[in-house]
Write a protein that holds these residues in place. Structure first.
Motif, PDB file in Angstrom:
ATOM      1  N   ALA A 544       0.834  -1.200   0.000  1.00 52.79           N
ATOM      2  CA  ALA A 544       0.000   0.000   0.000  1.00 52.79           C
ATOM      3  C   ALA A 544       0.866   1.247   0.000  1.00 52.79           C
ATOM      4  CB  ALA A 544      -0.912  -0.014   1.221  1.00 52.79           C
ATOM      5  N   ALA A 545       1.920   1.229   0.810  1.00 57.86           N
ATOM      6  CA  ALA A 545       2.774   2.405   0.890  1.00 57.86           C
ATOM      7  C   ALA A 545       3.456   2.647  -0.451  1.00 57.86           C
ATOM      8  CB  ALA A 545       3.806   2.222   1.995  1.00 57.86           C
ATOM      9  N   GLU A 546       3.925   1.558  -1.060  1.00 49.49           N
ATOM     10  CA  GLU A 546       4.610   1.734  -2.336  1.00 49.49           C
ATOM     11  C   GLU A 546       3.656   2.256  -3.399  1.00 49.49           C
ATOM     12  OE1 GLU A 546       6.743  -1.884  -3.142  1.00 49.49           O
ATOM     13  OE2 GLU A 546       8.043  -1.382  -1.443  1.00 49.49           O
ATOM     14  N   ALA A 547       2.426   1.758  -3.381  1.00 46.41           N
ATOM     15  CA  ALA A 547       1.455   2.231  -4.364  1.00 46.41           C
ATOM     16  C   ALA A 547       1.113   3.694  -4.144  1.00 46.41           C
ATOM     17  CB  ALA A 547       0.193   1.386  -4.302  1.00 46.41           C
ATOM     18  N   LEU A 548       1.344   4.179  -2.919  1.00 46.50           N
ATOM     19  CA  LEU A 548       1.098   5.592  -2.653  1.00 46.50           C
ATOM     20  C   LEU A 548       2.303   6.441  -3.034  1.00 46.50           C
ATOM     21  CD1 LEU A 548      -0.743   5.670   0.759  1.00 46.50           C
ATOM     22  CD2 LEU A 548      -1.569   6.501  -1.421  1.00 46.50           C
ATOM     23  N   GLY A 549       3.334   5.795  -3.527  1.00 49.70           N
ATOM     24  CA  GLY A 549       4.504   6.553  -3.933  1.00 49.70           C
ATOM     25  C   GLY A 549       5.515   6.752  -2.825  1.00 49.70           C
TER      26      GLY A 549
ATOM     27  N   VAL B  91       8.779   6.253  -8.072  1.00 45.92           N
ATOM     28  CA  VAL B  91       8.032   6.861  -6.970  1.00 45.92           C
ATOM     29  C   VAL B  91       7.093   7.942  -7.508  1.00 45.92           C
ATOM     30  CG1 VAL B  91       8.301   8.319  -4.945  1.00 45.92           C
ATOM     31  CG2 VAL B  91       9.703   6.270  -5.209  1.00 45.92           C
ATOM     32  N   PHE B 101      -6.239  -2.232  -3.712  1.00 44.30           N
ATOM     33  CA  PHE B 101      -6.005  -3.674  -3.771  1.00 44.30           C
ATOM     34  C   PHE B 101      -7.265  -4.467  -3.483  1.00 44.30           C
ATOM     35  CE2 PHE B 101      -2.081  -1.570  -3.012  1.00 44.30           C
ATOM     36  CZ  PHE B 101      -1.161  -2.274  -3.758  1.00 44.30           C
ATOM     37  N   ASN B 105      -6.343  -2.724   2.722  1.00 45.02           N
ATOM     38  CA  ASN B 105      -5.131  -2.768   3.542  1.00 45.02           C
ATOM     39  C   ASN B 105      -4.818  -1.418   4.165  1.00 45.02           C
ATOM     40  OD1 ASN B 105      -4.522  -1.554   1.164  1.00 45.02           O
ATOM     41  ND2 ASN B 105      -2.725  -2.782   0.706  1.00 45.02           N
ATOM     42  N   PHE B 107      -3.458   1.198   6.893  1.00 42.35           N
ATOM     43  CA  PHE B 107      -2.364   1.101   7.867  1.00 42.35           C
ATOM     44  C   PHE B 107      -2.968   1.040   9.269  1.00 42.35           C
ATOM     45  CE2 PHE B 107      -0.426   3.744   4.421  1.00 42.35           C
ATOM     46  CZ  PHE B 107       0.391   2.754   3.930  1.00 42.35           C
TER      47      PHE B 107
END
Ligand SMILES: Nc1ncnc2c1ncn2[C@@H]1O[C@H](COP(=O)(O)OP(=O)(O)O)[C@@H](O)[C@H]1O
Ligand SMILES: [Mg+2]
Lengths: 661, 261
Positions: A544-549, B91, B101, B105, B107
């Motif tokens: 999820a974090a990676e997909a958020l950039g 990035v 997804f 998910n 946090f």
């Protein structure tokens, strides 16, 4: 419980073989008739599965029972400590030891200051003749290095060539060649002599080489340098005469109090022994009476009772010796007053600085000690007057003097004290050092291995770190003493490192060495658990974090580490538990000085030796008489450790559970 | 070159050109040729394992991390820019191409923090602008009324459907151009599914949306165009109404009518 479980299994097995359908528990109790035929759906006896379940349940139960037994045993042995200690403190007071200690405390302070002043004096003199001292020391060191290597063989030859001994010539010859070999080897490995000129060194080596075989005197250069040094010192003594006299005056000012204290010591020790003997007799009598009351045979009982009566000791006379003690009160007060006067004058006579830095430092230490010393002397007469031997000692006093006691003194002639503080302080200081080193490296390694390392690095780093755990701690302690301690001391002697607080270190084995080794031992624990915690963070978070950039580093530090935080905290706590509970390494490496570290030296405190909660048990438990107060004191320390580690583990557990949610 | 300048804000259309993709030695996508228009919802359908997720993940380069996974031929252009050229900052690309997804998910933090997360990653510190962005994203994802009183509570306390809409809010808070959704409703009940579908329909005006779905009805309800994949190949791609009413390939028809898959 284990036995019960196993026998139950056995019963079940035999039951099943002989009567496959009968099961007692299912028989209706009121019904006298034979049971009705069992329905085919009904359970019949134990199943095989039940037996296995029972077996494992009984094992789990066994561990719980053992844990409970351990706790009960610890408490049973330990809790007797406080009444015992209370009695010891009571005797300490009644016999007058406490009274003497009031004066002794000041005497000890006096001795301490005297010793600092003497060190100041010699530091000043030696500092001024440092050059001559070094030259003399270096020359002696060089000669000693040579004779240390060759002396054994030389002595053998000399003793064998005595007129009355008749050695075989071959033996002498072989010894001689051996000697020559050692001699050339020794001459090849002589220590450096930076303060001798090359010519001097050469001359010295020559004189050693051409030395008569049985010569006993020092080589000429060594002798002349020794004289040179002595003369230089002689010269320095003159200007310091005033200081010397001041110190001597101060030193002798304590003699009156000192002789008084030793006189009183003798008498109170005698009283204490009497009381203790009476205590032992009383205890024996009680044992006999108890035996008598449980004896079956009347004759036997009669005998035991009369024996008990015979051992009924006279109550020892306490008042007599105390009266004599009290008669010395005025003398004590007078001695203190004169010491105080002397101390006040001496402190004004001392110089404020000296030429040598070390001497000045020591002088400052002495000056700093002075106000406290004077204040104590001021208060003492009042304390002496107020002291009363009949003031009762409460149980709470025993408890509080255990918890807040600054002395752990045992097996002494005088009085045993069981104060936990020096040990707790030692354990805590070592833990601080260990965790300061282990937390960053353990967690850092865990983060790196889990998040950034390549597969190959992972497969290299993980086993290596985990392997450390496999090193037996006694081996680690061994390495700590021989290598680490020595290296640290040699490092601390280097001039370029003298800016580090506490350098040069006084003791090779200290808090820091123990802390470093314990860090090494706790890194695997912290590393493995922290790595697990990081690994258990769901990969969906990272995704999820990676997909958020988020970049790799952002993902790691802003998503994964926070999510693993409680697990990492648990890892640190369990590492702490490991450090606190570790015994072998601290016993070998911590230096084992039972004293609260002197915190006035700042960070240098970490280079002082100490003793620990675990170490003291390991060291003393084997030597104490069973059931004695000292023995029970060690149990209390054990209980304390047990409680601390239990709390740590329970807390860690809670963190782990929180993370699992 | 700055990737931002390569990806103009408006009209983010995705063009997949002759794409071959393999996991190690096994070819997962074969010669995919696909033009996805901006401001439309495009659905990927097809039986399990046909490569829908793989293609979706190629569009924001989420496959980069998988060892051995590579594009062996062709490429993907977003608004004419090859996103696999070496000068592309992954990035920055992902800031433009967000992803939701299959399994929600969020946090393990507060609702507010979840939505503000992407902005914080970009270094937004200002409380007022964070507040505004969080509210805007939650309103846009039709979640605001349900959570506005408990923004500081843990996101893990929300229901499954709310969590999924929170993930959408988290994605749109950073204002991407393209939103990729991989079976976003597969774990939701019908009511929650309906809410998410409505949301998708509303979001179409501002975003280019690509949605993978297993559910034919869903594809026909929410999408403008539909692509049908089979065994790593694109079998048919056209207007959704057209493909469901009158598919031109037999395989498509068989799948839609439920004869396999
Ligand atoms: N990480 C992976 N490594 C290797 N093979 C994979 C991986 N992910 C998917 N695959 C394979 O690629 C093919 C397509 O998978 P996927 O794109 O997930 O299908 P779909 O989403 O259409 O069900 C499948 O055969 C699958 O086994
Ligand atoms: Mg999929």
């Amino acid at each position: 419980m284990g036995i019960v479980g196993t026998s139950a299994v056995l019963i079940f097995l035999s039951d099943r073989q002989s009567h496959p359908t009968k099961h007692l528990a299912e028989m209706p109790h009121e019904d006298p008739h034979p049971p009705e035929p069992v329905h085919r759906f009904q359970k019949q006896g134990f199943s095989y599965e039940n037996a296995i379940k029972f077996f494992f349940a009984s094992n789990a139960g066994l561990t719980i029972v053992i844990l409970a037994l351990i706790i009960i045993f610890l408490l049973k042995e330990g809790l007797g400590f406080f009444p015992g200690y209370q009695r010891e403190l009571e005797v300490y007071r009644i016999a007058g030891l406490e009274f003497v200690d009031i004066s002794r405390k000041n005497l000890t302070a006096h001795e301490q200051i005297t010793s600092v002043l003497n060190r100041t004096y010699y530091a000043e003199i030696n500092g001024k003749c440092a050059h001559q001292m070094r030259r003399s020391q270096e020359a002696s060191a060089l000669f000693n290095a040579y004779s240390d290597l060759t002396a054994p063989t030389r002595d053998l030859i000399v003793s064998n060539s005595q007129p009355d001994s008749s050695p075989s010539p071959e033996m002498i010859a072989s010894l001689r060649t051996n000697f020559e070999k050692q001699k050339s080897k020794a001459l090849a490995t002589l220590p450096p002599t930076p303060h001798l000129t090359p010519e001097e060194r050469q001359a010295l080596i020559e004189s050693i080489r051409s030395r008569a075989f049985d010569a006993t005197d020092d080589p000429p250069l060594v002798a002349s340098l020794t004289t040179e040094f002595a003369e230089a010192r002689e010269k320095q003594v003159k200007p310091l005469e005033a200081l010397r006299t001041t110190i001597d005056t101060f030193e002798s000012a304590g003699s009156e109090l000192s002789s008084l204290v030793s006189e009183l010591t003798e008498s109170v020790t005698a009283t204490k022994e009497k009381i203790q003997d009476a205590d032992i007799l009383e205890k024996d009598r009680k044992t006999l009476l108890a035996a008598a009351s449980s004896a079956e045979d009347p004759i036997e009982r009669e005998k035991l009772v009369s024996e008990a009566q015979a051992s009924l000791a006279q109550k020892p006379d306490i008042e007599g010796p105390i009266r004599i003690l009290m008669e010395r009160r005025p003398a004590c007060i007078a001695a203190h007053q004169s010491l105080k006067n002397a101390a006040a004058t001496v402190s004004s006579q001392l110089p404020n600085t000296l030429t040598q830095p070390e001497a000045s430092r020591l002088l400052k230490v002495a000056h700093n000690l002075w106000p406290l010393f004077l204040a104590d002397l001021e208060k003492t007469p009042q304390k002496i007057t107020d002291w009363n031997h009949l003031k009762p000692v409460a149980l709470s006093t025993a408890i509080s003097s255990f918890i807040t006691g600054k002395d752990w003194v045992t097996g002494g002639e005088w009085q045993d004290f069981y104060g936990i503080l020096p040990l707790a302080a030692g354990s805590l200081m070592i833990s601080i050092v260990a965790l300061t080193l282990a937390i960053p490296s353990g967690i850092g390694a865990a983060i790196y291995v889990n998040q950034f390392a390549s597969k190959r690095e992972q497969s290299l780093i993980k086993p290596v770190i985990e392997f450390i755990q496999a090193i037996p701690s006694v081996v680690l302690g061994f390495i700590g003493i021989l290598i680490f301690g020595t290296i640290l001391r040699d490092l601390s002697l280097m001039d370029s490192l003298s800016w580090i607080p506490g350098f040069p270190i006084e003791e090779r084995l200290n808090i820091f060495t123990a802390g470093c080794l314990l860090a090494l031992m706790s890194i695997p624990t912290i590393f493995s658990l922290a790595e697990d915690a990081i690994n258990n963070v769901p990969s969906a978070y990272a995704e999820a974090a990676e997909a958020l950039g988020a970049s790799r580093v952002q993902t790691t530090f802003r998503v994964i580490i926070p999510a693993a935080f409680s697990g990492i905290l648990a890892a640190v706590l369990l590492g702490f538990g490991r450090v606190i509970g570790e015994t072998m390494v601290v016993l070998l490496v911590a230096g084992n000085r039972i004293k609260i570290p002197d915190f006035t030296s700042g960070l240098g405190t970490f280079f002082q030796p100490c003793h620990t909660l675990t170490g003291i048990i390991a060291q003393e438990l084997g030597e104490v008489p069973l059931g004695s107060v000292h023995y029970r004191a060690l149990f209390i320390v054990g209980i304390l450790l047990f409680a601390v580690v239990l709390i740590i583990n329970a807390t860690a557990h809670r963190f782990v559970n929180r993370m699992k949610q | 070159m700055d990737a931002n300048s390569l990806l103009p804000p408006a009209d983010a259309s995705v063009s997949v050109q002759h794409l071959d993709f393999s996991y190690g030695s096994s070819l997962a996508l074969k010669n995919i040729e696909l033009e996805i228009p901006a401001h439309k919802v495009t659905a990927f359908i097809g039986p399990s394992g046909c490569g829908k997720s793989t293609l979706l993940r190629c569009i924001n380069r989420m496959n980069d991390e998988i060892p051995g996974a590579t594009i062996t031929r062709g490429g993907i252009h977003i608004d004419g820019v090859d996103i696999y050229q070496p000068s592309i900052d992954v990035v920055k690309l992902r800031r433009e191409v967000g992803m939701v997804f299959q399994k929600s998910n969020p946090f393990p933090r507060s609702i507010y923090e979840n939505v503000a997360y992407g902005l914080r990653l970009r270094g937004v510190r200002n409380k007022a602008s964070l507040d505004a962005a969080v509210e805007e994203a939650l309103v846009a994802s039709a979640l605001w009324d349900e959570v506005k009183d408990r923004l500081t509570e843990s996101a893990l306390g929300l229901s499954g459907g709310q969590q999924q809409r929170l993930c959408i809010a988290r994605t749109i808070a950073v204002k991407p151009k393209v939103i990729l959704m991989d079976e976003p409703c597969s774990a939701l009940d019908p009511i929650a599914t309906a809410k998410v579908e409505n949301l998708i329909w509303d979001l179409k005006n501002d975003y280019t949306i690509i949605i993978v779905t297993h559910n034919m009805q869903q594809a026909s309800r929410v999408s403008d165009n539909t692509a049908f994949f089979y065994m790593g190949e694109l079998i048919e791609y056209s207007d959704t109404a057209q493909i469901f009413r009158n598919p031109s390939v037999r395989k498509t028809e068989e799948y839609i009518s439920g004869r396999f898959g």
